[in-house]
Design a protein around this motif. Structure first.
Motif, PDB file in Angstrom:
ATOM      1  N   MET A 259       0.793  -1.291   0.033  1.00  0.00           N
ATOM      2  CA  MET A 259       0.021  -0.160  -0.014  1.00  0.00           C
ATOM      3  C   MET A 259       0.957   1.129   0.063  1.00  0.00           C
ATOM      4  N   HIS A 260       2.233   1.128   0.702  1.00  0.00           N
ATOM      5  CA  HIS A 260       3.030   2.261   0.547  1.00  0.00           C
ATOM      6  C   HIS A 260       3.144   2.897  -0.967  1.00  0.00           C
ATOM      7  N   LEU A 261       3.550   2.065  -1.897  1.00  0.00           N
ATOM      8  CA  LEU A 261       3.811   2.363  -3.309  1.00  0.00           C
ATOM      9  C   LEU A 261       2.608   2.998  -3.785  1.00  0.00           C
ATOM     10  N   PHE A 262       1.355   2.644  -3.508  1.00  0.00           N
ATOM     11  CA  PHE A 262       0.071   3.183  -4.106  1.00  0.00           C
ATOM     12  C   PHE A 262      -0.177   4.589  -3.209  1.00  0.00           C
ATOM     13  N   ARG A 263       0.038   4.631  -1.954  1.00  0.00           N
ATOM     14  CA  ARG A 263       0.150   6.116  -1.205  1.00  0.00           C
ATOM     15  C   ARG A 263       1.041   6.866  -2.002  1.00  0.00           C
ATOM     16  N   ARG A 264       2.208   6.555  -2.212  1.00  0.00           N
ATOM     17  CA  ARG A 264       3.346   7.531  -2.889  1.00  0.00           C
ATOM     18  C   ARG A 264       2.959   8.002  -4.454  1.00  0.00           C
ATOM     19  N   ALA A 265       2.200   7.126  -4.972  1.00  0.00           N
ATOM     20  CA  ALA A 265       1.995   7.223  -6.305  1.00  0.00           C
ATOM     21  C   ALA A 265       0.551   8.328  -6.313  1.00  0.00           C
ATOM     22  N   VAL A 266      -0.274   8.158  -5.205  1.00  0.00           N
ATOM     23  CA  VAL A 266      -1.516   9.183  -5.063  1.00  0.00           C
ATOM     24  C   VAL A 266      -0.944  10.423  -4.903  1.00  0.00           C
ATOM     25  N   ASP A 267       0.389  10.658  -3.926  1.00  0.00           N
ATOM     26  CA  ASP A 267       0.752  11.859  -3.532  1.00  0.00           C
ATOM     27  C   ASP A 267       1.336  12.504  -4.945  1.00  0.00           C
ATOM     28  N   ARG A 268       2.109  11.579  -5.819  1.00  0.00           N
ATOM     29  CA  ARG A 268       2.791  12.230  -6.946  1.00  0.00           C
ATOM     30  C   ARG A 268       1.785  12.656  -8.020  1.00  0.00           C
ATOM     31  N   LEU A 269       0.753  11.863  -8.116  1.00  0.00           N
ATOM     32  CA  LEU A 269      -0.433  12.313  -8.687  1.00  0.00           C
ATOM     33  C   LEU A 269      -0.974  13.881  -8.243  1.00  0.00           C
ATOM     34  N   ALA A 270      -1.211  13.782  -7.189  1.00  0.00           N
ATOM     35  CA  ALA A 270      -1.712  14.937  -6.655  1.00  0.00           C
ATOM     36  C   ALA A 270      -0.537  16.292  -6.912  1.00  0.00           C
ATOM     37  N   ASN A 271       0.515  15.979  -6.621  1.00  0.00           N
ATOM     38  CA  ASN A 271       1.499  17.104  -6.883  1.00  0.00           C
ATOM     39  C   ASN A 271       1.683  17.430  -8.511  1.00  0.00           C
ATOM     40  N   ALA A 272       1.429  16.541  -9.167  1.00  0.00           N
ATOM     41  CA  ALA A 272       1.396  17.033 -10.642  1.00  0.00           C
ATOM     42  C   ALA A 272       0.409  17.748 -11.047  1.00  0.00           C
TER      43      ALA A 272
ATOM     44  N   LEU B 135       3.488  18.945 -18.484  1.00  0.00           N
ATOM     45  CA  LEU B 135       2.828  18.672 -17.035  1.00  0.00           C
ATOM     46  C   LEU B 135       1.776  17.653 -17.302  1.00  0.00           C
ATOM     47  N   ARG B 136       0.799  18.076 -18.395  1.00  0.00           N
ATOM     48  CA  ARG B 136      -0.276  17.240 -18.640  1.00  0.00           C
ATOM     49  C   ARG B 136       0.138  15.932 -18.967  1.00  0.00           C
ATOM     50  N   ASP B 137       0.896  15.847 -20.118  1.00  0.00           N
ATOM     51  CA  ASP B 137       1.438  14.332 -20.440  1.00  0.00           C
ATOM     52  C   ASP B 137       2.074  13.651 -19.289  1.00  0.00           C
ATOM     53  N   SER B 138       2.744  14.403 -18.252  1.00  0.00           N
ATOM     54  CA  SER B 138       3.239  13.651 -17.074  1.00  0.00           C
ATOM     55  C   SER B 138       2.147  13.363 -15.948  1.00  0.00           C
ATOM     56  N   ALA B 139       1.210  14.029 -16.100  1.00  0.00           N
ATOM     57  CA  ALA B 139       0.079  13.717 -15.025  1.00  0.00           C
ATOM     58  C   ALA B 139      -0.711  12.766 -15.549  1.00  0.00           C
ATOM     59  N   ILE B 140      -0.846  12.571 -17.133  1.00  0.00           N
ATOM     60  CA  ILE B 140      -1.419  11.201 -17.326  1.00  0.00           C
ATOM     61  C   ILE B 140      -0.721  10.151 -17.095  1.00  0.00           C
ATOM     62  N   GLN B 141       0.689  10.045 -17.378  1.00  0.00           N
ATOM     63  CA  GLN B 141       1.589   8.991 -17.066  1.00  0.00           C
ATOM     64  C   GLN B 141       1.371   8.618 -15.557  1.00  0.00           C
ATOM     65  N   ARG B 142       1.382   9.531 -14.608  1.00  0.00           N
ATOM     66  CA  ARG B 142       1.286   9.487 -13.252  1.00  0.00           C
ATOM     67  C   ARG B 142      -0.031   8.335 -12.920  1.00  0.00           C
TER      68      ARG B 142
ATOM     69  N   LEU C  56      -8.720  13.767 -14.283  1.00  0.00           N
ATOM     70  CA  LEU C  56      -7.816  13.315 -13.198  1.00  0.00           C
ATOM     71  C   LEU C  56      -8.067  13.721 -11.924  1.00  0.00           C
ATOM     72  N   PRO C  57      -8.589  15.031 -11.793  1.00  0.00           N
ATOM     73  CA  PRO C  57      -9.025  15.451 -10.485  1.00  0.00           C
ATOM     74  C   PRO C  57     -10.093  14.470  -9.962  1.00  0.00           C
ATOM     75  N   ASN C  58     -11.098  14.004 -10.553  1.00  0.00           N
ATOM     76  CA  ASN C  58     -12.023  13.018 -10.133  1.00  0.00           C
ATOM     77  C   ASN C  58     -11.210  11.696  -9.773  1.00  0.00           C
ATOM     78  N   ALA C  59     -10.423  11.176 -10.684  1.00  0.00           N
ATOM     79  CA  ALA C  59      -9.517  10.056 -10.476  1.00  0.00           C
ATOM     80  C   ALA C  59      -8.741  10.247  -9.151  1.00  0.00           C
ATOM     81  N   LEU C  60      -8.234  11.269  -8.970  1.00  0.00           N
ATOM     82  CA  LEU C  60      -7.406  11.521  -7.631  1.00  0.00           C
ATOM     83  C   LEU C  60      -8.357  11.241  -6.283  1.00  0.00           C
ATOM     84  N   GLU C  61      -9.615  11.961  -6.443  1.00  0.00           N
ATOM     85  CA  GLU C  61     -10.491  11.815  -5.451  1.00  0.00           C
ATOM     86  C   GLU C  61     -10.694  10.413  -5.074  1.00  0.00           C
TER      87      GLU C  61
END
Length: 123
Positions: free
Chosen positions: A1-14, A23-30, A101-106
């Motif tokens: 779950m640690h990796l998932f939490r980190r990925a969520v944080d990185r998506l939020a940061n993007a 940035l758009r393309d980076s956020a999509i990859q995240r 992506l904001p909906n996905a992040l939520e």
């Protein structure tokens, strides 16, 4: 779950950065790798419940079935978006995915919260 939490944080940061094409393309990859980790976390959770999920769709439906996730069609829509991410050379499609992506992040954040609640119940 640690990796998932980190990925969520990185998506939020993007998503918190001013938008440009890079940035758009980076956020999509995240989003892509966050989604991959999300379904694998669901798969792992279901296996601990004695259930099997061999695909992202099966993992999402299984999570609905056991009450880990609310029956939210947005999860299946995210799967469709994930399947479209290989076509982000199409500018309109890339913009559409980025807009979701904001909906996905939520949803990812809600899953993290739910997993933490369940983990707390088990201890």
């Amino acid at each position: 779950m640690h990796l998932f939490r980190r990925a969520v944080d990185r998506l939020a940061n993007a998503l918190a950065q001013p938008k440009n094409e890079f940035l758009r393309d980076s956020a999509i990859q995240r989003f892509e790798f966050t989604f991959e980790l999300a379904w694998k976390v669901l798969k792992e959770y279901l296996e601990l419940q004695g259930l099997e999920a061999r695909s992202p769709k099966a993992a999402i439906r299984g999570a609905f079935q056991v009450g880990l996730l609310p029956e939210d069609p947005g999860w299946l829509e995210m799967l469709e978006l994930r399947n479209l991410t290989s076509h982000t050379y199409d500018e309109a499609l890339a913009e559409r995915i980025y807009g979701e992506l904001p909906n996905a992040l939520e949803r990812f954040r809600q899953l993290l919260q739910r997993l933490e609640e369940v983990e707390g119940e088990d201890t």
